[in-house]
Design an enzyme around this catalytic site. Structure first.
Site, PDB file in Angstrom:
ATOM      1  N   ILE A   1       0.834  -1.200   0.000  1.00 23.39           N
ATOM      2  CA  ILE A   1       0.000   0.000   0.000  1.00 23.39           C
ATOM      3  C   ILE A   1       0.869   1.249   0.000  1.00 23.39           C
ATOM      4  O   ILE A   1       0.595   2.208  -0.726  1.00 23.39           O
ATOM      5  CB  ILE A   1      -0.936  -0.037   1.221  1.00 23.39           C
ATOM      6  CG1 ILE A   1      -1.951  -1.174   1.045  1.00 23.39           C
ATOM      7  CG2 ILE A   1      -1.648   1.290   1.406  1.00 23.39           C
ATOM      8  CD1 ILE A   1      -2.771  -1.474   2.255  1.00 23.39           C
ATOM      9  N   ALA A   2       1.928   1.242   0.818  1.00 20.50           N
ATOM     10  CA  ALA A   2       2.841   2.389   0.838  1.00 20.50           C
ATOM     11  C   ALA A   2       3.475   2.591  -0.531  1.00 20.50           C
ATOM     12  O   ALA A   2       3.668   3.727  -0.983  1.00 20.50           O
ATOM     13  CB  ALA A   2       3.918   2.187   1.898  1.00 20.50           C
TER      14      ALA A   2
ATOM     15  N   THR B   1      -1.188  -5.968  11.264  1.00 19.58           N
ATOM     16  CA  THR B   1      -1.848  -4.763  10.766  1.00 19.58           C
ATOM     17  C   THR B   1      -3.309  -5.063  10.449  1.00 19.58           C
ATOM     18  O   THR B   1      -3.612  -5.986   9.699  1.00 19.58           O
ATOM     19  CB  THR B   1      -1.131  -4.254   9.499  1.00 19.58           C
ATOM     20  OG1 THR B   1       0.241  -3.999   9.816  1.00 19.58           O
ATOM     21  CG2 THR B   1      -1.771  -2.991   8.978  1.00 19.58           C
TER      22      THR B   1
ATOM     23  N   GLN C   1       2.492   6.340   7.193  1.00 19.89           N
ATOM     24  CA  GLN C   1       1.505   5.276   7.294  1.00 19.89           C
ATOM     25  C   GLN C   1       1.041   5.136   8.740  1.00 19.89           C
ATOM     26  O   GLN C   1       1.827   4.829   9.624  1.00 19.89           O
ATOM     27  CB  GLN C   1       2.130   3.963   6.807  1.00 19.89           C
ATOM     28  CG  GLN C   1       1.147   2.823   6.645  1.00 19.89           C
ATOM     29  CD  GLN C   1       1.763   1.680   5.867  1.00 19.89           C
ATOM     30  OE1 GLN C   1       1.765   1.669   4.650  1.00 19.89           O
ATOM     31  NE2 GLN C   1       2.304   0.705   6.571  1.00 19.89           N
TER      32      GLN C   1
ATOM     33  N   HIS D   1      49.835  33.516 -13.926  1.00 21.82           N
ATOM     34  CA  HIS D   1      49.614  33.668 -12.483  1.00 21.82           C
ATOM     35  C   HIS D   1      50.119  32.422 -11.743  1.00 21.82           C
ATOM     36  O   HIS D   1      49.346  31.681 -11.143  1.00 21.82           O
ATOM     37  CB  HIS D   1      48.133  33.916 -12.191  1.00 21.82           C
ATOM     38  CG  HIS D   1      47.648  35.238 -12.680  1.00 21.82           C
ATOM     39  ND1 HIS D   1      47.005  35.400 -13.895  1.00 21.82           N
ATOM     40  CD2 HIS D   1      47.719  36.475 -12.125  1.00 21.82           C
ATOM     41  CE1 HIS D   1      46.686  36.673 -14.066  1.00 21.82           C
ATOM     42  NE2 HIS D   1      47.111  37.358 -13.011  1.00 21.82           N
TER      43      HIS D   1
ATOM     44  N   HIS E   1      49.841  36.208  -3.087  1.00 26.27           N
ATOM     45  CA  HIS E   1      48.746  37.040  -3.600  1.00 26.27           C
ATOM     46  C   HIS E   1      47.954  36.392  -4.740  1.00 26.27           C
ATOM     47  O   HIS E   1      46.833  36.815  -5.032  1.00 26.27           O
ATOM     48  CB  HIS E   1      49.287  38.401  -4.046  1.00 26.27           C
ATOM     49  CG  HIS E   1      49.870  38.403  -5.417  1.00 26.27           C
ATOM     50  ND1 HIS E   1      51.126  37.896  -5.705  1.00 26.27           N
ATOM     51  CD2 HIS E   1      49.369  38.836  -6.604  1.00 26.27           C
ATOM     52  CE1 HIS E   1      51.371  38.024  -6.985  1.00 26.27           C
ATOM     53  NE2 HIS E   1      50.326  38.593  -7.569  1.00 26.27           N
TER      54      HIS E   1
ATOM     55  N   ASP F   1      52.521  43.997  -8.561  1.00 22.89           N
ATOM     56  CA  ASP F   1      51.782  43.036  -9.380  1.00 22.89           C
ATOM     57  C   ASP F   1      52.013  43.282 -10.868  1.00 22.89           C
ATOM     58  O   ASP F   1      51.981  42.345 -11.678  1.00 22.89           O
ATOM     59  CB  ASP F   1      50.290  43.145  -9.047  1.00 22.89           C
ATOM     60  CG  ASP F   1      49.519  41.888  -9.432  1.00 22.89           C
ATOM     61  OD1 ASP F   1      50.159  40.844  -9.658  1.00 22.89           O
ATOM     62  OD2 ASP F   1      48.279  41.945  -9.505  1.00 22.89           O
TER      63      ASP F   1
END
Length: 790
Positions: A334-335, A368, A387, A519, A557, A668
Site C-alpha cells: 500500500i505504501a 496490521t 503510514q 599567475h 597574492h 603586481d
C-alpha cells in the site's frame, strides 16, 4: 427525613444548578442509569407500588405531558434543559453516535413511534451500519452492517442515496423497498418515517428510521416536522461544537508546528528526534496505534526506513527504535502504491486488500488491521509516505482522520525536505573532509623539500643583483624559494621567523600555485622581489609587521589562481563567485594563505602575540585584496588628489593603507619594469592566459573582448600601448611622487612603452635596455648561505 434535612438537600441541589427538569432530562437520555439505580437501591415493595400505579395507564403510550414537551418544533424548553449537557458531552470528546442515539430516543417519544433504528455510514461511505447501544452493565456500542447505499433495497438505503425525508404509511406495500426496513421486526412494522441526518455543511452522517407497528395510526406531516426540527437542532449543535473542536485542533496543530520548528532550529542535528516528534503527533492526531514513515529512493525505486514505532512507551511517550535500514520495492504494498500514485489510501481491512505488503509485518512481528496512508509531496514529487496503522478507537480510520492528516502532511513534507537537505549537507561535508584530507596531503610539501631549502646556499652574484629593481628571477628557477628566504632575512632579520616553519610555509605555497601560463609560482616570487626592492629602498618607513606581512602577501597574492578573471567566474556562476561576490579570486587567495598558515608546522607567525597576529593577518588581507585591478583606479585617484593637495599623511592609517595598496599594484604589474626581452616574454605569458579564457567563452557561444581573442593577436601592441598609458604609467608616476626611491620603476616602464611604440612602427626591438648596476658576471659565482645576517 425531617423537614430541615429536606430543605437542606433541596438547597444543595439548587446551589449546584440542578433542577427537576434537568434531572429528568438526564434520565431520559440515560435510562440505563435509572435501571441500575432502581435495581440496586429500590426495594421490591416500592417497585410493586410503581407497577400498580403504572397499570392504570396505557403501557405502550407515552404520557401526554411527556409527548407534548417534545412536540414543539422549536424545541422550546428541551433545548435549554439539554443544551449544557450536550455541549459538555461534545466538548469532552463524547461519542457522537451515542449522543445521536439518545436524541433519537427523545424524537421517538415526541413522534409517538413504537421504535427506531439509527444508521451511520460504513467505512467507505458507501454502506450503512445500524447502531447498537451498549448494554445495561457492560459492553461497547457496536455498528452492525446493514447493506450498501443503493436504491431498490431498504428504505434507509433509499433515503441515504437520495438524502430526502420519506414518510411511508404502509412500507410492506411500497415496491421501492422490497426489503422494507431490513430489521428483524420488520414484519410487524407498517408506517415508517425515515430522515437523513445532515450536518450544517451538507455532509450525510446518518439515517434515523422511526416506525409504528400494525394497527397503529400512521405518521403524519406534523410528526415529520417535529422529527425534522429535532434533528436540525441536533445537527446544528453537533456541527457547532465540532467546529469548535476543529479550531481547538488547529490551535493545537499550530502550537505543535511552532514547537517542532523550535526543536528543529535549536537542535538541527537531531533529525531523528524531529521525525519522532512528528510521528508522535501524527499518531495522536488520528488516534493510531502505530506509525511508520518511509522515504522514497527514486533512483533505485525503493522505499526505506530505519526508524520504527515498537509499540512501547516511556513516561507516556511512544518509543521509536532506530534499527538496520529496511528497503522494499516501490512496486509493493500500500505504501508503494501511495508513493507511485500520490493518492491517499484508507484501508479498513489490510489483509483483505491484495495491495498490502506483509513483509513489514513479518519483519516486525506486528499484525496490521487497518491503514491510513498519506503521500508526502515536495515540489510536485512524492518524497515520503506516512503510514498510520490500526485505529485505536473505532473500527477504521474515518474521513475526518483523512482531512486532518492531509493538513498535517504538508508540514511533514517540510520536515522531511529539511531532513533530506541536512542529510545531503552532512554527506557533502564528509566528502569535503575526505577531499580536504587528500588535498592537504598533496598540497603540503614533503620533508625532503623543506629540509633541502634549509640547507640551500645562494650564489653571491645573485645576492648582489637581487637589490636591483629590474632583477629577473627567470634563469634561476631552482633558486626561487632560496631567493625568497634571502629577501625575508635581509628585510626582516634572520630571527624574524623560525627557519623550519618558514621553509615549510614557502615550499607548501609553491605547491599550491597552479601550472598556468602567468599567475604562477614565478609570478609570485617576481612580485615579492619587487616589494623587497621597494622596502629596501625606503628603509625605516615601514614597521617590522608591515615588512613581514607585505612580503608574505606578495608571495601568496595569487595562490591557487586558475588562470581566469573575476568577471569570467562571476559571469558563469563559478562556485568561487558564489562564495565571494566581490574581488572573487583575491578573497580566495587570502583564504588559501590562511589555510596554509593553519597547517601543522606552517604558522610562521606563531611567535606573535594575539593582537600582533590579528594585525599581520589584516595587513596581508588588505594587501592581497588591493591586487584586484578594479580597486586600483579609485585608490590611485584618491592618492593623487591627496598628494596634490598636500593632505597625504602616512601616519594616518587609512592613508597608509592606500599607499600600501598602490605598492601592491605596482609590484603586481612589475613585469612592465623589467628589461625589454623579459617584458615581452612575460606579455606572451599574460596573453596565453587571456586567450585561453577567450577560447572557453567561444565554446559557450560568447564573443570575448579583443584582448582575449587570439584571432586578434595582431592588436596586442596597440593594446599594450593603451594599458601602459591608462594603468601602468599613472601607477608608477603616483608611486614615485609618494615614494621617490621607486623612480627606477617609472623610468623602466616608460622605456618599455617606447619599445611597444617601436613595435607598432615596425622597428627592430631586439636590444637590452641599459640599467643601473654591473653586468652579469661570467666568473664562477661565490656561494653564500641564504641565512645572511644584516
Amino acid at each position: 427525613m425531617s423537614n430541615d434535612s429536606t430543605e437542606g438537600t433541596v438547597g444543595s441541589c439548587n446551589a449546584t444548578g440542578l433542577t427537576d427538569e434537568k434531572v429528568k432530562a438526564y434520565l431520559s437520555l440515560h435510562p440505563q442509569v435509572l435501571d441500575e439505580f432502581v435495581s440496586e437501591s429500590v426495594s421490591a415493595e416500592t417497585v410493586e407500588k410503581w407497577l400498580k400505579r403504572k397499570t392504570n395507564k396505557a403501557k405502550d403510550e407515552p404520557s401526554p405531558k411527556e409527548v407534548s414537551r417534545y412536540q414543539d418544533t422549536n424545541m422550546q424548553g428541551v433545548v435549554y434543559e439539554l443544551n449544557s449537557y450536550i455541549e459538555q458531552r461534545l466538548d469532552t470528546g463524547g461519542d457522537n453516535h451515542l449522543l445521536l442515539y439518545e436524541l433519537s430516543s427523545i424524537i421517538r417519544i415526541a413522534t409517538k413511534a413504537d421504535g427506531f433504528a439509527l444508521y451511520f455510514l460504513g467505512e467507505c461511505n458507501n454502506s450503512l451500519c445500524v447502531f447498537i447501544p451498549p448494554g445495561m452493565k457492560e459492553g461497547q456500542p457496536r455498528l452492525i452492517p446493514a447493506g450498501p447505499i443503493t436504491q431498490g433495497t431498504t428504505i434507509s438505503a433509499y433515503v441515504a442515496k437520495s438524502r430526502k425525508t420519506l414518510l411511508v404509511e404502509d412500507i410492506l406495500g411500497d415496491e421501492r423497498f422490497p426489503r422494507g426496513t431490513g430489521l428483524e421486526s420488520g414484519t410487524r412494522i407498517q408506517s415508517v418515517l425515515c430522515l437523513p441526518i445532515v450536518t450544517a455543511i451538507g455532509d450525510l452522517i446518518g439515517i434515523l428510521e422511526l416506525y409504528r407497528h400494525w394497527g397503529k395510526e400512521a405518521f403524519c406531516l406534523s410528526h415529520q416536522e417535529v422529527a425534522t426540527a429535532n434533528l436540525a437542532w441536533a445537527s446544528v449543535a453537533i456541527h457547532q461544537v465540532q467546529v469548535c473542536r476543529g479550531l481547538a485542533k488547529q490551535t493545537e496543530l499550530n502550537d505543535f508546528l511552532l514547537d517542532v520548528s523550535k526543536t528543529y532550529f535549536d537542535n538541527i542535528v537531531a533529525i531523528d528526534s524531529l521525525l519522532e516528534h512528528i510521528m508522535i503527533y501524527a499518531k495522536n492526531l488520528v488516534n493510531a496505534d502505530r506509525c511508520a514513515l518511509f522515504q522514497v529512493d527514486h533512483k533505485n525505486k525503493e522505499l526505506y526506513s530505519d526508524l520504527f514505532d515498537i509499540g512501547e512507551e516511556k513516561e507516556g511517550k511512544p518509543i521509536f527504535k532506530k534499527t538496520k535500514e529496511i528497503r522494499f520495492s516501490i512496486e509493493k504494498g500500500i505504501a508503494g502504491q501511495v508513493a507511485r500514485t500520490g493518492e491517499v489510501l484508507n484501508i479498513p481491512d489490510a489483509y483483505a486488500d491484495p495491495r498490502f505488503n506483509r513483509e513489514v509485518d513479518l519483519y516486525t512481528g506486528y499484525t496490521t488491521r487497518n491503514i491510513l496512508c498519506m503521500p508526502i509531496v515536495s515540489r510536485g514529487s512524492v518524497i515520503g509516505v506516512v503510514q498510520m496503522v490500526n485505529k485505536i478507537s473505532g473500527s477504521a480510520f474515518s474521513k475526518t482522520d483523512e482531512n486532518n492528516f492531509k493538513m498535517f502532511a504538508v508540514f511533514c513534507a517540510l520536515a522531511l525536505h529539511c531532513a533530506n537537505m541536512y542529510h545531503r549537507i552532512r554527506h557533502s561535508e564528509c566528502i569535503y573532509r575526505v577531499t580536504m584530507e587528500k588535498l592537504s596531503y598533496h598540497s603540503i610539501c614533503t620533508s625532503e623539500e623543506w629540509q633541502g631549502l634549509m640547507r640551500f646556499n645562494l650564489p653571491a652574484r645573485i645576492c648582489r643583483d637581487i637589490e636591483l629593481f629590474h632583477f629577473d628571477i627567470g634563469p634561476f628557477e631552482n633558486m626561487w624559494p632560496g631567493i625568497f628566504v634571502y629577501m625575508i632575512h635581509r628585510s626582516c632579520g634572520t630571527s624574524c621567523f623560525e627557519l623550519e616553519k618558514l621553509c615549510r610555509f614557502i615550499m607548501s605555497v609553491k605547491k599550491n600555485y597552479r601550472r598556468v601560463p602567468y599567475h604562477n609560482w614565478k609570478h609570485a616570487v617576481t612580485v615579492a622581489h619587487c616589494m623587497y626592492a621597494i622596502l629596501q629602498n625606503n628603509n625605516g618607513l615601514f614597521t617590522d609587521l608591515e615588512r613581514k606581512g607585505l612580503l608574505i602577501a606578495c608571495l601568496c597574492h595569487d595562490l591557487d589562481h586558475r588562470g581566469f578573471s573575476n568577471s569570467y567566474l562571476q559571469k558563469f556562476d563559478h562556485p568561487l563567485a558564489a562564495l565571494y561576490s566581490t574581488s572573487t579570486m583575491e578573497q580566495h587567495h587570502f583564504s588559501q594563505t590562511v589555510s596554509i598558515l593553519q597547517l601543522e608546522g606552517h604558522n610562521i607567525f606563531s611567535t606573535l602575540s594575539s593582537s600582533e597576529y590579528e594585525q599581520v593577518l589584516e595587513i596581508i588581507r588588505k594587501a592581497i585584496i588591493a591586487t584586484d585591478l578594479a580597486l586600483y583606479f579609485g585608490n590611485r585617484k584618491q592618492l593623487e588628489e591627496m598628494y596634490q593637495t598636500g593632505s597625504l599623511n602616512l601616519h594616518n592609517q587609512s592613508h597608509r593603507d592606500r599607499v600600501i595598496g598602490l605598492m601592491m599594484t605596482a609590484c603586481d604589474l612589475c613585469s612592465v619594469t623589467k628589461l625589454w626581452p623579459v617584458t615581452k616574454l612575460t606579455a606572451n605569458d599574460i596573453y596565453a592566459e587571456f586567450w585561453a579564457e577567450g577560447d572557453e567563452m567561444k565554446k559557450l557561444g560568447i564573443q570575448p573582448i579583443p584582448m582575449m581573442d587570439r584571432d586578434k593577436r595582431d592588436e596586442v601592441p596597440q593594446g599594450q600601448l593603451g594599458f601602459y598609458n591608462a594603468v601602468a604609467i599613472p601607477c608608477y608616476t603616483t608611486l614615485t611622487q609618494i615614494l621617490p626611491p621607486t623612480e627606477p620603476l617609472l623610468k623602466a616602464c616608460r622605456d618599455n612603452l617606447n619599445q611597444w611604440e617601436k613595435v607598432i612602427r615596425g622597428e627592430e626591438t631586439a636590444m637590452w635596455i641599459s640599467g643601473p648596476g654591473p653586468a652579469p658576471s661570467k666568473s664562477t659565482p661565490e656561494k653564500l648561505n641564504v641565512k645572511v645576517e644584516d
